[in-house]
Design a protein around this motif. Structure first.
Motif, PDB file in Angstrom:
ATOM      1  N   GLU A  88      14.541 -19.215  -1.688  1.00 38.68           N
ATOM      2  CA  GLU A  88      13.150 -18.996  -2.086  1.00 38.68           C
ATOM      3  C   GLU A  88      12.711 -17.636  -1.557  1.00 38.68           C
ATOM      4  O   GLU A  88      12.781 -17.384  -0.351  1.00 38.68           O
ATOM      5  CB  GLU A  88      12.242 -20.096  -1.518  1.00 38.68           C
ATOM      6  N   LEU A  89      12.261 -16.764  -2.444  1.00 44.14           N
ATOM      7  CA  LEU A  89      11.826 -15.429  -2.031  1.00 44.14           C
ATOM      8  C   LEU A  89      10.307 -15.359  -1.933  1.00 44.14           C
ATOM      9  O   LEU A  89       9.595 -16.075  -2.644  1.00 44.14           O
ATOM     10  CB  LEU A  89      12.322 -14.385  -3.033  1.00 44.14           C
ATOM     11  N   LEU A  97      10.039  -5.599  -6.444  1.00 50.94           N
ATOM     12  CA  LEU A  97      11.260  -5.500  -7.233  1.00 50.94           C
ATOM     13  C   LEU A  97      10.958  -5.014  -8.644  1.00 50.94           C
ATOM     14  O   LEU A  97      11.676  -4.167  -9.188  1.00 50.94           O
ATOM     15  CB  LEU A  97      11.981  -6.849  -7.282  1.00 50.94           C
ATOM     16  N   THR A  98       9.899  -5.557  -9.238  1.00 51.23           N
ATOM     17  CA  THR A  98       9.508  -5.124 -10.590  1.00 51.23           C
ATOM     18  C   THR A  98       9.207  -3.639 -10.618  1.00 51.23           C
ATOM     19  O   THR A  98       9.672  -2.908 -11.502  1.00 51.23           O
ATOM     20  CB  THR A  98       8.270  -5.910 -11.067  1.00 51.23           C
ATOM     21  N   ASP A  99       8.438  -3.182  -9.653  1.00 52.09           N
ATOM     22  CA  ASP A  99       8.084  -1.766  -9.577  1.00 52.09           C
ATOM     23  C   ASP A  99       9.331  -0.915  -9.372  1.00 52.09           C
ATOM     24  O   ASP A  99       9.480   0.152  -9.985  1.00 52.09           O
ATOM     25  CB  ASP A  99       7.094  -1.544  -8.428  1.00 52.09           C
ATOM     26  N   VAL A 158      18.377  -4.878  -1.300  1.00 53.71           N
ATOM     27  CA  VAL A 158      17.394  -4.701  -0.231  1.00 53.71           C
ATOM     28  C   VAL A 158      16.103  -5.452  -0.551  1.00 53.71           C
ATOM     29  O   VAL A 158      15.494  -6.083   0.321  1.00 53.71           O
ATOM     30  CB  VAL A 158      17.096  -3.199   0.002  1.00 53.71           C
ATOM     31  N   HIS A 159      15.676  -5.417  -1.812  1.00 54.12           N
ATOM     32  CA  HIS A 159      14.462  -6.143  -2.203  1.00 54.12           C
ATOM     33  C   HIS A 159      14.678  -7.652  -2.090  1.00 54.12           C
ATOM     34  O   HIS A 159      13.764  -8.385  -1.688  1.00 54.12           O
ATOM     35  CB  HIS A 159      14.064  -5.764  -3.630  1.00 54.12           C
ATOM     36  N   ILE A 160      15.875  -8.102  -2.426  1.00 51.11           N
ATOM     37  CA  ILE A 160      16.193  -9.527  -2.283  1.00 51.11           C
ATOM     38  C   ILE A 160      16.152  -9.918  -0.803  1.00 51.11           C
ATOM     39  O   ILE A 160      15.575 -10.939  -0.428  1.00 51.11           O
ATOM     40  CB  ILE A 160      17.580  -9.835  -2.877  1.00 51.11           C
ATOM     41  N   ILE A 161      16.758  -9.085   0.033  1.00 49.11           N
ATOM     42  CA  ILE A 161      16.789  -9.338   1.475  1.00 49.11           C
ATOM     43  C   ILE A 161      15.371  -9.391   2.036  1.00 49.11           C
ATOM     44  O   ILE A 161      15.024 -10.285   2.817  1.00 49.11           O
ATOM     45  CB  ILE A 161      17.606  -8.249   2.200  1.00 49.11           C
ATOM     46  N   SER A 162      14.530  -8.435   1.630  1.00 45.70           N
ATOM     47  CA  SER A 162      13.148  -8.413   2.094  1.00 45.70           C
ATOM     48  C   SER A 162      12.402  -9.664   1.638  1.00 45.70           C
ATOM     49  O   SER A 162      11.561 -10.199   2.359  1.00 45.70           O
ATOM     50  CB  SER A 162      12.437  -7.160   1.578  1.00 45.70           C
ATOM     51  N   GLY A 163      12.716 -10.123   0.420  1.00 41.81           N
ATOM     52  CA  GLY A 163      12.101 -11.353  -0.079  1.00 41.81           C
ATOM     53  C   GLY A 163      12.525 -12.559   0.736  1.00 41.81           C
ATOM     54  O   GLY A 163      11.740 -13.484   0.950  1.00 41.81           O
TER      55      GLY A 163
END
Length: 290
Positions: A88-89, A97-99, A158-163
């Motif tokens: 779960e992010l 991520l979209t941006d 990286v965005h996944i990790i941050s999520g």
């Protein structure tokens, strides 16, 4: 839910049952609609409830200025992680991520691709997230007929990790630095070259990632049990070197993060360290026999 404002074909503003403003996303959710129309529930895939004016501003601006296709791609990435890994992010990852995807594709169309200085760390410390980054990279290349290098997979990871961490991207670098320093202590203590692709090291890294998050964000809610001194004595005697190395790590963490490891946390470190060194020794024996 009734449409209060249309942001684009994929996003609208409405209110929840408590009258609080929310933002609703969905493929073609506002197509052919006008203010006052009912939101088609079957097209809703994400609902945001901004908790501050700043969050609301960033969210609305991103949705307004971004092609809905990038929200859809971000959603595909998030959905796959949830379905296949049970991950779960944080809501923030949908926006960041979209941006990122939109900006990267815009650069890619101009032939501008960025290098990722953390690519090695991402590949070795976060291999699972990197694999999904590779999958997303192929998705982008196919969708937009581009030729992104593997560096882009690292950025997406990286965005996944941050999520996963539930915090901003700067936490990724902090967690990587933490893993790197702990690994260095093990390497230097045993004077070994660690196989970063090995199963034992991968499990060690997973343990460190979860421990880092717990240590930084939940240490005031300490729930780890603590082993009796008798049990710890058995562990110490079963592999003295691994235990002493774990104590070195404990000393480093106490000094750097002002966090005192429990007996149980030292035990888990010692167990992982023992597996890494044992696996390394076996591989060295095989090489000598050859």
């Amino acid at each position: 839910m009734i449409i209060k404002k249309i942001l684009n074909n994929g996003g609208v503003v409405t209110t929840n049952k408590n009258g609080a403003e929310i933002v609703v996303l969905g493929k073609g959710i506002a197509f052919g609609k006008k203010v006052g129309d009912t939101i088609p529930q079957d097209k809703v895939y994400k609902i945001f409830s901004p908790v501050s004016d700043e969050q609301r501003k960033v969210l609305l601006q991103t949705i307004h200025e971004t092609d809905p296709i990038f929200f859809q791609i971000a959603q595909k990435i998030v959905d796959r992680l949830k379905k296949e890994e049970g991950i779960e992010l944080a809501d923030s990852v949908y926006i960041t991520l979209t941006d990122h995807l939109a900006t990267s594709v815009e650069r890619g169309k101009k032939g501008l691709y960025l290098s990722n200085s953390f690519l090695w760390e991402i590949q070795n410390y976060y291999p699972k997230e990197y694999r999904y980054g590779i999958w997303a990279l192929k998705l982008l290349n196919k969708q937009f007929k581009l030729n992104f290098p593997e560096d882009e997979a690292g950025f997406i990871a990286v965005h996944i990790i941050s999520g996963e961490l539930g915090n901003d991207i700067s936490d990724f670098k902090k967690s990587v630095d933490f893993i790197k320093e702990i690994t260095k202590i093990v390497r230097y203590y045993f004077k070994i070259n660690i196989d970063y692709q090995s199963l034992s090291y991968n499990r060690f890294v997973i343990h460190l990632k979860f421990f880092w998050k717990y240590m930084v964000y939940q240490k005031d809610k300490k729930s780890f049990g603590d082993l009796s001194s008798e049990i710890l004595e058995v562990i110490k005697n079963s592999d003295v070197a691994a235990y002493k190395c774990a104590l070195k790590i404990k000393e480093y963490i106490t000094k750097t993060y002002n966090y005192d490891l429990s007996n149980e946390e030292v035990m888990y470190l010692a167990i992982h360290i023992n597996k890494i060194t044992s696996e390394t020794e076996k591989k060295n024996e095989i090489r000598r026999d050859d």
